[in-house]
Design a protein around this motif. Structure first.
Motif, mmCIF file in Angstrom:
data_model
loop_
_atom_site.group_PDB
_atom_site.id
_atom_site.type_symbol
_atom_site.label_atom_id
_atom_site.label_comp_id
_atom_site.label_asym_id
_atom_site.label_seq_id
_atom_site.Cartn_x
_atom_site.Cartn_y
_atom_site.Cartn_z
ATOM 1 N N HIS A 140 101.357 24.765 111.627
ATOM 2 C CA HIS A 140 100.493 23.986 110.744
ATOM 3 C C HIS A 140 101.078 22.594 110.547
ATOM 4 O O HIS A 140 102.298 22.415 110.448
ATOM 5 C CB HIS A 140 100.324 24.679 109.392
ATOM 6 N N ALA A 141 100.199 21.612 110.499
ATOM 7 C CA ALA A 141 100.643 20.226 110.347
ATOM 8 C C ALA A 141 101.516 20.042 109.114
ATOM 9 O O ALA A 141 102.508 19.296 109.139
ATOM 10 C CB ALA A 141 99.430 19.304 110.276
ATOM 11 N N ASN A 142 101.177 20.720 108.039
ATOM 12 C CA ASN A 142 101.957 20.593 106.809
ATOM 13 C C ASN A 142 103.380 21.106 107.000
ATOM 14 O O ASN A 142 104.337 20.552 106.442
ATOM 15 C CB ASN A 142 101.267 21.352 105.677
ATOM 16 N N ALA A 143 103.529 22.175 107.797
ATOM 17 C CA ALA A 143 104.861 22.705 108.072
ATOM 18 C C ALA A 143 105.676 21.729 108.905
ATOM 19 O O ALA A 143 106.888 21.572 108.700
ATOM 20 C CB ALA A 143 104.747 24.051 108.785
ATOM 21 N N VAL A 144 105.029 21.070 109.841
ATOM 22 C CA VAL A 144 105.726 20.070 110.652
ATOM 23 C C VAL A 144 106.250 18.943 109.758
ATOM 24 O O VAL A 144 107.380 18.461 109.917
ATOM 25 C CB VAL A 144 104.796 19.499 111.737
ATOM 26 N N ILE A 145 105.451 18.536 108.817
ATOM 27 C CA ILE A 145 105.815 17.406 107.951
ATOM 28 C C ILE A 145 106.911 17.784 106.963
ATOM 29 O O ILE A 145 107.862 17.025 106.750
ATOM 30 C CB ILE A 145 104.564 16.894 107.200
ATOM 31 N N HIS A 146 106.806 18.977 106.380
ATOM 32 C CA HIS A 146 107.700 19.330 105.276
ATOM 33 C C HIS A 146 108.692 20.448 105.605
ATOM 34 O O HIS A 146 109.604 20.689 104.804
ATOM 35 C CB HIS A 146 106.874 19.760 104.060
ATOM 36 N N GLY A 147 108.529 21.115 106.732
ATOM 37 C CA GLY A 147 109.359 22.275 107.032
ATOM 38 C C GLY A 147 110.591 21.960 107.849
ATOM 39 O O GLY A 147 110.965 20.799 108.048
ATOM 40 N N ASP A 148 111.208 23.026 108.355
ATOM 41 C CA ASP A 148 112.429 22.933 109.149
ATOM 42 C C ASP A 148 112.062 22.584 110.590
ATOM 43 O O ASP A 148 111.774 23.465 111.402
ATOM 44 C CB ASP A 148 113.185 24.260 109.092
ATOM 45 N N ARG A 149 112.079 21.311 110.915
ATOM 46 C CA ARG A 149 111.645 20.885 112.249
ATOM 47 C C ARG A 149 112.565 21.375 113.352
ATOM 48 O O ARG A 149 112.121 21.624 114.481
ATOM 49 C CB ARG A 149 111.548 19.358 112.293
ATOM 50 N N THR A 150 113.845 21.516 113.037
ATOM 51 C CA THR A 150 114.774 22.008 114.051
ATOM 52 C C THR A 150 114.352 23.381 114.550
ATOM 53 O O THR A 150 114.438 23.679 115.744
ATOM 54 C CB THR A 150 116.200 22.077 113.482
ATOM 55 N N LYS A 151 113.843 24.208 113.642
ATOM 56 C CA LYS A 151 113.382 25.541 114.022
ATOM 57 C C LYS A 151 111.946 25.506 114.535
ATOM 58 O O LYS A 151 111.645 26.063 115.594
ATOM 59 C CB LYS A 151 113.478 26.472 112.812
ATOM 60 N N LEU A 152 111.062 24.857 113.804
ATOM 61 C CA LEU A 152 109.639 24.875 114.148
ATOM 62 C C LEU A 152 109.332 24.154 115.448
ATOM 63 O O LEU A 152 108.408 24.531 116.169
ATOM 64 C CB LEU A 152 108.824 24.249 113.012
ATOM 65 N N LEU A 153 110.079 23.105 115.740
ATOM 66 C CA LEU A 153 109.814 22.279 116.924
ATOM 67 C C LEU A 153 110.910 22.431 117.970
ATOM 68 O O LEU A 153 111.124 21.530 118.793
ATOM 69 C CB LEU A 153 109.654 20.809 116.521
ATOM 70 N N ALA A 154 111.604 23.564 117.960
ATOM 71 C CA ALA A 154 112.652 23.808 118.944
ATOM 72 C C ALA A 154 112.073 23.733 120.352
ATOM 73 O O ALA A 154 111.001 24.282 120.626
ATOM 74 C CB ALA A 154 113.296 25.172 118.699
ATOM 75 N N MET A 155 112.790 23.054 121.232
ATOM 76 C CA MET A 155 112.293 22.889 122.596
ATOM 77 C C MET A 155 113.467 22.526 123.506
ATOM 78 O O MET A 155 114.261 21.661 123.168
ATOM 79 C CB MET A 155 111.218 21.791 122.627
ATOM 80 N N ASP A 156 113.571 23.219 124.622
ATOM 81 C CA ASP A 156 114.615 22.941 125.602
ATOM 82 C C ASP A 156 114.053 21.969 126.643
ATOM 83 O O ASP A 156 112.876 22.064 127.023
ATOM 84 C CB ASP A 156 115.047 24.241 126.285
ATOM 85 N N PRO A 157 114.866 21.035 127.139
ATOM 86 C CA PRO A 157 114.353 20.062 128.116
ATOM 87 C C PRO A 157 113.724 20.683 129.357
ATOM 88 O O PRO A 157 112.839 20.078 129.978
ATOM 89 C CB PRO A 157 115.605 19.247 128.477
ATOM 90 N N VAL A 158 114.138 21.895 129.720
ATOM 91 C CA VAL A 158 113.601 22.517 130.924
ATOM 92 C C VAL A 158 112.124 22.867 130.771
ATOM 93 O O VAL A 158 111.428 23.083 131.771
ATOM 94 C CB VAL A 158 114.416 23.784 131.273
ATOM 95 N N GLU A 159 111.624 22.893 129.553
ATOM 96 C CA GLU A 159 110.256 23.351 129.315
ATOM 97 C C GLU A 159 109.180 22.376 129.793
ATOM 98 O O GLU A 159 108.038 22.776 130.001
ATOM 99 C CB GLU A 159 110.037 23.617 127.822
ATOM 100 N N HIS A 160 109.472 21.109 129.925
ATOM 101 C CA HIS A 160 108.439 20.117 130.238
ATOM 102 C C HIS A 160 107.688 20.467 131.518
ATOM 103 O O HIS A 160 108.297 20.928 132.478
ATOM 104 C CB HIS A 160 109.079 18.737 130.387
ATOM 105 N N PRO A 161 106.360 20.231 131.557
ATOM 106 C CA PRO A 161 105.532 19.716 130.457
ATOM 107 C C PRO A 161 105.161 20.806 129.455
ATOM 108 O O PRO A 161 104.742 21.892 129.830
ATOM 109 C CB PRO A 161 104.285 19.202 131.176
ATOM 110 N N VAL A 162 105.317 20.462 128.167
ATOM 111 C CA VAL A 162 105.067 21.430 127.105
ATOM 112 C C VAL A 162 104.285 20.760 125.981
ATOM 113 O O VAL A 162 104.549 19.610 125.626
ATOM 114 C CB VAL A 162 106.391 22.030 126.585
ATOM 115 N N ALA A 163 103.305 21.481 125.470
ATOM 116 C CA ALA A 163 102.430 20.960 124.419
ATOM 117 C C ALA A 163 102.761 21.605 123.083
ATOM 118 O O ALA A 163 103.149 22.769 123.018
ATOM 119 C CB ALA A 163 100.962 21.229 124.770
#
Length: 342
Positions: free
Chosen positions: A51-74
């Motif tokens: 949820h957009a609100n979680a991105v803004i106010h939540g733990d981005r390190t956990k919610l938006l975790a992404m490894d460079p190998v994943e690209h392209p990733v949405a």
């Protein structure tokens, strides 16, 4: 008819949307996506819905975790408030995601209560406003980040193609040029999210017709795609095929389709799994429990002799303290023994 002017927003590379893996709650986390990338080097991957609100106010390190190998990733966002969506889209793009996708298809009660997901199919103006705000928010970045929409054909008793097309046109006029179409309706009352993926009938012809009538749009078809033949049938009519549960429950199918599209030989399952070892061991060294990774690889030997033994070893051992890559090797060895005894 809509304007012939191309959409204002950026478009994903056409080659990267021929095959993709759907965003799936509780499943397509970063560990899952790293595994899927090893199986399908050409596929486009999607995060779980956040949820957009979680991105803004939540733990981005956990919610938006992404490894460079994943690209392209949405990054798939949930929400309906344009300013909030814009802020979250900008954050996601700045964190390195290659695409920001707006969820207009999830039918769960939680989503309905928050006025987002599939119920947005009935609010095309609101979706258009949100998409326009998201496009504007990422437009000043030093790289193009497409804003896309994943939707259904309609909700409940919406059975008019014209209503579906009007939704698409309204959002396209706001600048969105790429639509992932889960080719069935969402029932907002009376069906669970699981039933909503299975009970409403699939109508692929609507997605194919959309591509014929709006050739300037990118159309990716989702829903019920489980084999190479399925994927190829959609690629004959649309820009892409998106796998959902099939890619998770039988991951080798994802590899099989990717290899066919790239024209390369299939790799054996044990070789593919072995390529995950460096990532898994790096995560284990950081304190990530093996079970967080192993749950995503349980289906690799689906339908194969010894597959049950493989799953049993992982399921029974991954939660134990100290479980490491050696357990995965034990599971592969059990598969070989069971297959030889069959």
């Amino acid at each position: 008819m809509p304007s012939a002017v191309p959409p204002a927003g950026a478009l994903p590379d056409p080659a990267s949307i021929r095959l993709s893996v759907a965003p799936m709650m509780d499943w397509t986390d970063s560990h899952c996506r790293v595994f899927h990338r090893l199986l399908a080097p050409s596929a486009r991957l999607y995060s779980e819905m956040v949820h957009a609100n979680a991105v803004i106010h939540g733990d981005r390190t956990k919610l938006l975790a992404m490894d460079p190998v994943e690209h392209p990733v949405a990054l798939q966002l949930g929400g309906s408030e344009p300013a909030q969506l814009a802020q979250a889209a900008r954050i996601g793009a700045e964190r390195g995601f290659d695409e920001i996708n707006l969820n207009c298809g999830c039918p769960s009660d939680r989503v309905q209560a928050g006025r987002f997901g599939a119920c947005l199919m009935r609010e095309p103006t609101l979706v258009a406003d949100g998409v326009a705000a998201m496009i504007a928010a990422v437009a000043t970045l030093d790289r193009p980040v497409p804003v896309t929409v994943k939707c259904r054909l309609g909700v409940d008793d919406d059975h008019e193609y014209e209503r579906f097309l009007a939704f698409i046109d309204a959002v396209a006029d706001a600048g969105c040029g790429t639509f992932v179409v889960h080719a069935r309706n969402a029932w907002l009352k009376g069906l669970s999210p699981k039933e909503n993926r299975e009970v409403p009938p699939l109508r692929y012809d609507w997605a194919w017709r959309l591509k014929r009538e709006r050739p300037g749009l990118q159309v990716v078809v989702n829903g019920g795609i489980a084999t190479l033949d399925d994927a190829l049938s959609h690629l004959a009519h649309a820009d892409g095929a998106m796998l959902g549960r099939a890619a998770y429950h039988d991951p080798y199918t994802l590899h099989r389709i990717d290899a066919a599209l790239r024209g390369v030989p299939l790799q054996p399952r044990d070789q593919l799994l072995g390529s995950l070892r460096p990532y898994a061991e790096s995560q284990l060294a950081q304190g990530v429990p093996l079970r967080h990774i192993s749950r995503h690889i349980l289906g690799l030997y689906h339908g194969q002799p010894g597959g049950r033994a493989y799953r049993q070893v992982l399921s029974e051992g991954a939660h134990l303290p100290g479980a490491g890559w050696a357990l995965v090797e034990q599971a592969m060895a059990a598969t070989v023994r069971a297959a030889a005894a069959a």
